[in-house]
Design an enzyme around this catalytic site. Sequence first.
Site, PDB file in Angstrom:
ATOM      1  N   ILE A 562       0.814  -1.130   0.012  1.00 27.65           N
ATOM      2  CA  ILE A 562       0.172   0.103  -0.088  1.00 27.65           C
ATOM      3  C   ILE A 562       0.893   1.143  -0.030  1.00 27.65           C
ATOM      4  O   ILE A 562       1.803   1.274   1.128  1.00 27.65           O
ATOM      5  CB  ILE A 562      -0.979  -0.001   1.249  1.00 27.65           C
ATOM      6  CG1 ILE A 562      -1.846  -1.179   1.480  1.00 27.65           C
ATOM      7  CG2 ILE A 562      -1.725   1.245   1.315  1.00 27.65           C
ATOM      8  CD1 ILE A 562      -2.428  -1.222   2.773  1.00 27.65           C
ATOM      9  N   HIS A 563       0.853   2.020  -1.049  1.00 24.72           N
ATOM     10  CA  HIS A 563       1.791   3.142  -1.142  1.00 24.72           C
ATOM     11  C   HIS A 563       0.848   4.396  -0.754  1.00 24.72           C
ATOM     12  O   HIS A 563      -0.088   4.336  -1.245  1.00 24.72           O
ATOM     13  CB  HIS A 563       2.298   3.008  -2.647  1.00 24.72           C
ATOM     14  CG  HIS A 563       3.288   4.127  -2.762  1.00 24.72           C
ATOM     15  ND1 HIS A 563       4.854   3.791  -2.176  1.00 24.72           N
ATOM     16  CD2 HIS A 563       3.477   5.334  -3.561  1.00 24.72           C
ATOM     17  CE1 HIS A 563       5.277   4.613  -2.382  1.00 24.72           C
ATOM     18  NE2 HIS A 563       4.795   5.743  -3.227  1.00 24.72           N
ATOM     19  N   PRO A 564       1.485   5.492  -0.161  1.00 26.36           N
ATOM     20  CA  PRO A 564       2.847   5.309   0.394  1.00 26.36           C
ATOM     21  C   PRO A 564       2.821   5.062   1.960  1.00 26.36           C
ATOM     22  O   PRO A 564       2.197   5.726   2.720  1.00 26.36           O
ATOM     23  CB  PRO A 564       3.481   6.787   0.123  1.00 26.36           C
ATOM     24  CG  PRO A 564       2.384   7.657   0.155  1.00 26.36           C
ATOM     25  CD  PRO A 564       1.064   6.642  -0.167  1.00 26.36           C
ATOM     26  N   GLU A 568       4.629  -0.865   3.868  1.00 24.61           N
ATOM     27  CA  GLU A 568       5.010  -1.645   2.126  1.00 24.61           C
ATOM     28  C   GLU A 568       6.395  -1.847   2.328  1.00 24.61           C
ATOM     29  O   GLU A 568       6.535  -2.962   1.553  1.00 24.61           O
ATOM     30  CB  GLU A 568       4.474  -0.733   1.142  1.00 24.61           C
ATOM     31  CG  GLU A 568       5.510   0.649   0.992  1.00 24.61           C
ATOM     32  CD  GLU A 568       5.148   1.559  -0.061  1.00 24.61           C
ATOM     33  OE1 GLU A 568       4.660   0.914  -1.238  1.00 24.61           O
ATOM     34  OE2 GLU A 568       5.122   2.618   0.091  1.00 24.61           O
TER      35      GLU A 568
END
Length: 588
Positions: A562-564, A568
């Site tokens: 899952i960014h940002p 992650e």
Amino acid sequence: TARAFFQTAATLSPHLYEPHFNFASLADKMGDLQGSYIVVQKALKAYPEHMESQELLQQLKKYFDDGKFAWEMIGKLSLLRGLNRTIGTRICACGQRRNFSGEIEETFDLVVIGGGSGGLACAKQAASLGARACVLDYVAPSPAGTKWGLGGTCVNVGCIPKKLYHRAAILNEGFHEAPAYGFDVPGKVALDWPTLMGNILSHTKSLNWGHRVSLKDKKVRYYNAFGSFVTPDVIKMKSPKGEESFLKAKNVVIAVGGRPVYPDVEGAKENCITSDDVFTLKSPPRKSLIVGGSYVALETAGFLCGLGFDVTVMLRSIPLRGFDREIAKLIVQNMEARGVKFLRRCLPSGFRKDDGNVKVTWKDKDGASHSEAFKTVMLAVGRRPVTDALNLSNAGVEVNTENGKLVGHDGESTNVNGIYAIGDVLDGRQELTPVAAQAGRLLADRVFGKDPSAKMDYSAVPTTVFTPLEYGCVGMSEEEAFGKFGEDNIEVYHAFYKPLEFYLPQIDAKQCYLKIITGREKPGKVLGLHFLGPNAGEVVQGFGVAMKAGLTKAILDRSVGIHPTNAEELVKPLVTKRSGADPAVGAC
Ligand code: FAD
Ligand code: NDP
């Protein structure tokens, strides 16, 4: 006369008590309760190792079974625990055949001694399954006079206040970061300690009340009373006013938790506080010394420093024993960078009151003496279960003599039928709230018929150390994995990373680090996962679930981040230590 004779004889000739010697019959001849006790005591003192012999035990058992011994004797025998606790406990178990003939207030399917994380969960679950359950909870004031309400350590002097102070410290950091995001923060943001302390105390008091209400809702009887054993199924309750009454219990769960220990150092009890007191100090702690190097010590040092106080930590050996060594070192580095001072390999030798301060003297590793004055000295040198006053010998419950914890057989059962132990009091298990609560619920399921096979799984329990840079982990440390499987069979993936939120305020991210320890054989079963960085508890919780479901490195490699986020980083390709490649921060 007989007593005087045997006392003298015992001093002059320990041979009198050699294992083959039938001291039971000797004591019998004396026909004297006190004399018999002395004989047994002397024998134990002279030959504790022989007392383990079955033969002697049989003799004792016979002796006690013949009913000569009265209740008083059993009480006195509990003293033997000081000499040889295991044997004392077993002797008492033999001796206490007598039924309780006092007045029983009520009979319960389950009596839980201790209303903390484990005890409350267990009693409520038992009641929801139709059992008549009650909880006894009593808090003995700390030597500094602090006391609290229902809910145990977590609610009152543990997880909850600790996390709120930690949150306050993070908020304070936020003030320093805010200008980088365009906020005009006034020069100095002052902390009003009484407001912080008061608000946190109000919250924990509301939790005390909440627990009482929820016990009532679930039809669990609550007694604010100290519980101890009279027989395996009779519990004595002592109210705060000293009134005594008795309950009969078909099952007993011991969930009494632990309390901080004080080192045997002059002035420790009189002049220092512990985690039992730090959360409710009426005035700010100011210049503080924390003695100890584990969870409690480093977390407290962390939040006090974060709130702006001058903090020193005194370590006698390594920080965070039992955790991944590399990460423990990074935590200390990070705390030092924030201004916490560390006195390494030092042991306190005295605590004296000195003009409103505590003058601490200590010795370093070379034996040199030092001293310094601190406003507040907090001892965080470990905890001990509060089993001493439970009169466990009256029930014959086996205790680990070294640490006072209860020995679990096949989970949470003790050696006595119908008596169980959960939470911090259980030997060899993690001292964590969710562990105590889960073990309590599952025990109730097992005992009260919901699921006879329900068993607590103590493996791969995730945990977080709430130091300024949080450290979340689940499973093995690198050292543990190497020790168990051999270095050749282990792959260690690691990386340093820089949280996005560190960029604008230019926060040093030198210690933001993660490590995944796997088996070398494909698909690389994940054996340990470690994350040092912001919100580590939130990051690691989900990975803990994945590990329970058999997480492998192959699965991590296929997972999408899952960014940002910081989490992650754990699903990005990492370098192996074996490769020797640089684990430095990569690009976004
Ligand atoms: P406790 O919660 O200690 O409850 C036992 C209760 O029994 C107490 O109320 C006690 O007074 C009472 N009692 C004792 N003897 C008797 C008796 N004879 N009769 C009647 N009542 C009795 N864990 C986490 O998971 N996360 C954290 O962030 C965390 N932070 C912590 C921070 C600190 C400073 C400390 C000290 C602990 C922390 N813990 C944390 C650990 C957690 O608090 C304990 O593991 C948990 O509370 C254990 O629950 P328990 O039910 O075994 O015992
Ligand atoms: P620990 O037993 O884990 O650590 C005790 C510390 O004190 C060690 O560093 C030990 O050093 C040191 N020490 C022991 N005796 C002395 C002495 N005489 N003089 C100086 N130092 C000494 O205890 P804690 O109280 O920190 O934690 C108890 C438990 O509570 C933890 O195991 C944890 O499960 C739970 N807890 C959980 C938290 C969380 O989940 N975030 C937070 C706080 C507590 P040495 O290594 O040399 O023995």
